[in-house]
Design an enzyme around this catalytic site. Structure first.
Site, short mmCIF file in Angstrom:
data_model
loop_
_atom_site.label_atom_id
_atom_site.label_comp_id
_atom_site.label_asym_id
_atom_site.label_seq_id
_atom_site.Cartn_x
_atom_site.Cartn_y
_atom_site.Cartn_z
N ARG A 59 34.09 14.48 32.30
CA ARG A 59 34.45 15.50 33.29
C ARG A 59 35.91 15.35 33.72
O ARG A 59 36.54 16.31 34.11
CB ARG A 59 33.52 15.44 34.52
CG ARG A 59 33.93 16.39 35.63
CD ARG A 59 32.81 16.81 36.58
NE ARG A 59 31.88 15.76 36.90
CZ ARG A 59 32.13 14.73 37.74
NH1 ARG A 59 33.31 14.62 38.31
NH2 ARG A 59 31.20 13.82 37.98
N TYR A 112 44.76 40.55 37.63
CA TYR A 112 43.53 40.58 36.84
C TYR A 112 42.32 40.80 37.78
O TYR A 112 42.31 40.27 38.89
CB TYR A 112 43.41 39.26 36.09
CG TYR A 112 42.16 39.11 35.28
CD1 TYR A 112 41.99 39.82 34.10
CD2 TYR A 112 41.14 38.27 35.70
CE1 TYR A 112 40.83 39.70 33.36
CE2 TYR A 112 39.97 38.14 34.97
CZ TYR A 112 39.83 38.87 33.79
OH TYR A 112 38.69 38.73 33.07
N ASP A 184 50.69 33.95 36.49
CA ASP A 184 49.73 34.10 35.40
C ASP A 184 50.49 34.68 34.21
O ASP A 184 50.94 35.82 34.24
CB ASP A 184 48.60 35.05 35.85
CG ASP A 184 47.51 35.22 34.78
OD1 ASP A 184 47.80 35.02 33.58
OD2 ASP A 184 46.37 35.58 35.15
N LYS A 209 42.50 34.21 25.72
CA LYS A 209 43.16 35.39 25.16
C LYS A 209 44.11 35.00 24.03
O LYS A 209 43.65 34.61 22.98
CB LYS A 209 43.86 36.15 26.29
CG LYS A 209 43.01 36.34 27.54
CD LYS A 209 41.86 37.31 27.33
CE LYS A 209 40.88 37.35 28.49
NZ LYS A 209 41.49 37.59 29.80
#
Ligand SMILES: *Cc1c(COP(=O)(O)O)cnc(C)c1O
Length: 402
Positions: A59, A112, A184, A209
């Site tokens: 993790r 977004y 972003d 993306k």
């Protein structure tokens, strides 16, 4: 020969991998181990308290994941990077790392969809004040920032009308009030834009993306100075939105061709934008590479290329979209972008499905707006495909008006 720094295409292929190659392998291994063994208790302790490099538990860190982080870090020219299970995890973890009740954040209206939901639905719950400015209104952004804010959050180009914000200009305003400036950079990719060079503190990506590029793995990543990245890493290691090593491997493999893909996509996007401008049934075309784009000059200044995202609206609205899109051969009609396949989607079904028609209109998004994420197919084929679809639309419109 002078030992000059490698260029970006070379970096996408080679950077960040050496540390994790084993047994002479030329490719990064997928390390699936959840935990790491230590025979020496002192060694284990030193790694656990961060005195020594190493891995303890999946993790927190993982060698395959680290290679991915390292490659993006080098491409963005940052001191440090950390990664996440998705782009939204990168965004939410970053915001929740720094924002406390009573803080203020300034951003734009066209972020977004998921990001916008955090601003409008979740941050108010913890008593964070959110000021959203009209995208592209630099004076309004500067004015809101000057009132004071903990974070200035930007996204450029935006979804779906590819609006541009002058990063250098508003980052300066952010710096003046001690804000953390976050960008972003998903649409631009590190090939076309490096926000840290323009004055941002942190740059993040939905790796799902363009970085991955093959629409087969989810991931997110953020880069910036060591102290800020360490705080975000700490939030993520505790809250648990860790990037899976298999996904990290796919993203790493995808990134090797990032530059080739982005160059081909931008070339086709420009041709498609010009072609769409010649079509009678097209109302408007949005692409930062067009001189008619409102912020073409800013885009030219801060971007190395204009990218593979564009949008256009049809005069016949959604009725026309319903005729045109099913006719396309080289197209996925899907809520995705940045893939090697060209992807079409109406804004009212994809990025802005949660808005009412009135809200979309207020944001400058016509009902007949279609977003194109241009793939790596041959440009001529994509244009021809559009030609035959527009021909079919014309016929249908003639037959309807009879
Ligand atoms: C898709 C996207 C995100 C969210 O990324 P996920 O990986 O889907 O969580 C954030 N920002 C932009 C600009 C995006 O396109």
């Amino acid at each position: 020969m002078k030992n000059t720094e490698a260029q970006v295409g070379t970096k996408t292929v080679w950077a960040g991998e050496k540390e994790v190659l084993v047994h002479g392998a030329t490719q990064v291994p997928v390390v699936v181990s959840v935990a790491y063994n230590y025979d020496d208790m002192d060694d284990w302790y030193d790694v656990a308290v961060g005195k020594k490099q190493g891995h303890i538990y999946g993790r927190n860190t993982n060698p395959t994941v680290q290679a991915f982080e390292e490659k993006v870090r080098i491409l963005e020219g940052a001191e440090a990077a950390t990664s996440f299970s998705t782009g939204m995890a990168a965004i939410s973890n970053t915001l929740y790392t720094f924002l406390k009740p009573g803080d203020r954040i300034v951003s734009i209206k066209d972020t977004y969809g998921g990001t916008n939901k955090i601003f409008t639905e979740f941050l108010p719950n913890i008593n964070v004040e959110v000021a959203l400015c009209n995208t592209g209104d630099h004076d309004a952004i500067e004015k809101e920032v000057a009132k004071g804010c903990k974070i200035l959050y930007l996204e450029t180009p935006t979804n779906p009308t590819v609006k541009i914000t002058d990063i250098r200009r508003v980052a300066q305003a952010g710096k003046a009030v001690g804000a953390i400036v976050v960008v972003d950079n998903t649409f631009a990719t590190p090939i076309n834009q490096n926000p840290l060079e323009l004055g941002a503190d942190l740059v993040l990506h939905s790796a799902t993306k363009f970085l991955g590029g093959h629409a087969d793995a989810l991931g997110g990543v953020i880069c910036g100075p060591k102290d800020l990245i360490h705080s975000i890493y700490h939030y993520r290691e505790i809250n648990g939105a860790t990037l899976d090593p298999w996904a990290a491997y796919l993203l790493l493999r995808g990134m090797k061709t990032l530059k080739l893909r982005v160059l081909q996509q931008a070339k086709s996007a420009m041709e498609i934008a010009k072609y769409l401008q010649t079509q009678e049934s097209v109302e408007s075309v949005f692409y930062p590479g067009l001189e008619t784009h409102t912020n073409h000059e800013i885009a030219k200044e801060q971007m190395k290329g204009f990218g593979g995202m564009l949008s256009f609206s049809l005069k016949g609205g959604m009725d026309a979209v319903k005729v045109l899109l099913p006719k396309l051969q080289y197209a996925n009609r899907a809520a995705n972008l940045g893939a090697v396949e060209t992807t079409y989607g109406p804004a009212r079904t994809t990025s802005h499905v949660e808005c009412t028609p009135e809200e979309r209109a207020a944001m400058g998004i016509p009902e007949g707006l279609v977003r194109i994420s241009v793939g790596i197919e041959d440009t001529e084929d994509l244009i021809q495909d559009l030609e035959q679809a527009f021909e079919a639309l014309k016929k249908k419109q003639v037959s309807l008006s009879l």
